[in-house]
Design a protein around this motif. Structure first.
Motif, short mmCIF file in Angstrom:
data_model
loop_
_atom_site.label_atom_id
_atom_site.label_comp_id
_atom_site.label_asym_id
_atom_site.label_seq_id
_atom_site.Cartn_x
_atom_site.Cartn_y
_atom_site.Cartn_z
N TRP A 230 -8.49 24.50 -11.04
CA TRP A 230 -6.74 24.74 -11.05
C TRP A 230 -6.35 26.24 -10.36
O TRP A 230 -7.07 27.09 -10.40
CB TRP A 230 -6.75 25.18 -12.76
CG TRP A 230 -5.12 25.22 -13.21
CD1 TRP A 230 -4.25 25.96 -12.95
CD2 TRP A 230 -3.74 24.21 -13.21
NE1 TRP A 230 -3.18 25.92 -13.36
CE2 TRP A 230 -3.01 24.69 -13.93
CE3 TRP A 230 -4.49 22.82 -13.16
CZ2 TRP A 230 -1.92 24.53 -13.76
CZ3 TRP A 230 -3.42 21.79 -13.16
CH2 TRP A 230 -1.97 22.93 -13.32
N GLY A 231 -5.59 26.02 -9.71
CA GLY A 231 -4.36 27.48 -8.90
C GLY A 231 -4.82 27.55 -8.22
O GLY A 231 -5.53 27.17 -7.39
N THR A 241 -5.60 26.36 -3.37
CA THR A 241 -4.75 25.87 -4.15
C THR A 241 -4.80 24.34 -5.06
O THR A 241 -4.94 23.85 -4.38
CB THR A 241 -3.31 26.84 -3.61
OG1 THR A 241 -2.97 25.58 -2.89
CG2 THR A 241 -3.86 27.91 -3.80
N SER A 242 -4.30 24.67 -5.94
CA SER A 242 -4.00 23.52 -6.72
C SER A 242 -2.82 22.76 -7.53
O SER A 242 -2.93 24.07 -8.03
CB SER A 242 -5.48 22.25 -7.17
OG SER A 242 -5.27 23.07 -8.62
N ASN A 243 -2.24 21.71 -7.82
CA ASN A 243 -1.39 22.38 -8.92
C ASN A 243 -0.75 19.94 -8.79
O ASN A 243 -1.19 19.84 -8.05
CB ASN A 243 -0.20 22.65 -8.16
CG ASN A 243 0.70 22.35 -9.85
OD1 ASN A 243 0.36 23.35 -10.35
ND2 ASN A 243 2.39 22.46 -9.17
N GLY A 245 1.63 18.39 -10.53
CA GLY A 245 3.29 19.28 -10.74
C GLY A 245 4.48 18.04 -11.01
O GLY A 245 5.00 18.90 -11.88
N GLY A 270 0.48 16.00 -7.89
CA GLY A 270 -0.33 17.23 -8.02
C GLY A 270 -0.41 16.73 -6.22
O GLY A 270 -0.29 16.13 -5.41
#
Ligand SMILES: [Zn+2]
Length: 400
Positions: A230-231, A241-243, A245, A270
């Motif tokens: 995550w993040g 990075t990840s999200n 959204g 995401g």
């Protein structure tokens, strides 16, 4: 502050920028600005036959009025050709923008963004054409490339026709703040989405008969976090990075209909980014595994579980030019010629250059005075815009 090395008609360049800023043109609606650019180029001596569009608009999966605009300047000397690129579209927040000059800056009147991203780039390219055509400067064959639909996911550059580049391999893209910040690499990105179909049931009378899609999604995201995906993601030497959204229900409505109903459907969308395309895909795979695992952890009283439909795909590829790349060396020399101290920058956002790399163009991206882009505080710093025009001429005329 840099020194002005070339004789550029600054007044004409600023007037041009003001004109371009006043023209609407969100992603997919670039027809008006393209026409204004062509009229402008014709008025400074570029023949209409030098301006051509590709058919990117027929390949882009969203509505698009026109393709990318290519303008060929034959050059006064032989040699490997160069491409100067920029995007024509502006973000939706620019709708109705009225540019107003205050001192050495241009601001939007009212409560819109300005569109300096990227009409500064458009004005730099047209000013480059004017300067080259009206001077005795020596330059190789040049293609000016004004792309469409950058802001909506780099689609113009993705679907452009590289056969219109006259074989050029080196590109200078104008889309940023400063002529001294040379963007020589950028992350690649994946996008993913998941549909979770659970089962509705009365949450007070018989919650055990329901399968909560909200709970599946919540467990999945907690699982992603627990696994370190995550993040900001760091795994050995890999970075990304990840999200997640968007967390929604049907048709963009909230997930769930009422507090007394077990939520039967959730949609989550995401992204994942990394300088390493494989690692971005690995992050997406971790999300996929987490949703599958979570589906197995939420059951109704008869052992039924949610159906999870997860899809991930590459959005744009990463690229990273070494400092020894001819395009980077050329850009550094041009910046130094103007008295600037160039630095190479790696961007955590995608830009046209990501797809130019895929089409075989080695691209350095520079700026021409954009500030606070995509906000109502956006402005253009005219000294930096002038610097952008100067460095464009330096790049076009420096011998390789
Ligand atoms: Zn931009």
């Amino acid at each position: 502050m840099s020194k002005a090395v070339f004789d550029i008609d600054t007044k004409a360049a600023e007037d041009r920028l003001m004109r371009y800023l006043a023209i609407e043109g969100q992603s997919g609606e670039e027809k008006l600005i393209a026409e204004a650019i062509i009229d402008d180029l014709k008025s400074i001596g570029v023949p209409a036959s030098a301006c051509r569009f590709d058919d990117a608009h027929k390949k882009i999966p969203l509505p698009a009025q026109i393709g990318n605009l290519f303008v060929s300047l034959p050059g006064t000397r032989k040699g490997p050709g160069l491409v100067f690129a920029t995007h024509m579209d502006v973000v939706p927040l620019c709708k109705g923008a009225r540019p107003k000059r205050k001192g050495n800056r241009i601001f939007p009147e009212g409560t819109t963004a300005l569109g300096g991203d990227n009409r500064t780039g458009c004005a730099v390219l047209s000013t480059l054409a004017q300067t080259l055509l009206q001077s005795k400067l020596d330059y190789p064959p040049i293609t000016l490339l004004y792309t469409v639909r950058e802001e909506s996911g780099i689609q113009g550059a993705e679907h452009m026709d590289p056969s219109l580049l006259n074989g050029a391999k080196t590109c200078f893209n104008f889309d940023g703040k400063s002529a001294a910040d040379l963007i020589t690499g950028a992350v690649g990105a994946q996008s993913w989405e998941v549909h979770i179909h659970g089962k509705a049931s009365h949450a007070g009378v018989s919650p055990e008969k329901g399968i909560s899609s909200t709970l599946v999604a919540a467990i999945a995201l907690a699982e992603v976090k627990r696994g370190g995906w995550w993040g900001k993601v760091k795994k050995q030497s890999n970075r990304g990075t990840s999200n997640a959204g968007i967390f929604a229900g049907k048709d963009g409505k909230p997930a769930g209909d009422a507090t007394n109903v077990v939520t039967d459907y959730v949609y989550v969308r995401g992204e994942a980014r990394s300088a390493n395309a494989r690692f971005a895909a690995e992050i997406t795979a971790a999300y996929k595994a987490a949703f599958a695992k979570a589906a197995g952890m939420v059951k109704d009283d008869r052992g039924g579980r949610a159906k999870v439909k997860f899809t991930g795909k590459a959005q744009y590829p990463p690229f990273n030019l070494p400092e020894s790349a001819p395009a980077v060396k050329h850009a550094k020399r041009a910046a130094e010629m103007l008295g600037l101290k160039p630095t190479c920058v790696f961007s955590n956002g995608g830009l046209d250059a990501n797809f130019f790399a895929k089409h075989g163009l080695s691209t350095v991206t520079l700026g021409a005075g954009q500030h606070e882009i995509h906000t109502v505080k956006e402005f253009v710093e005219l000294a930096q815009f002038a610097e952008g025009c100067q460095i464009a001429v330096a790049l076009a005329t420096l011998k390789a």
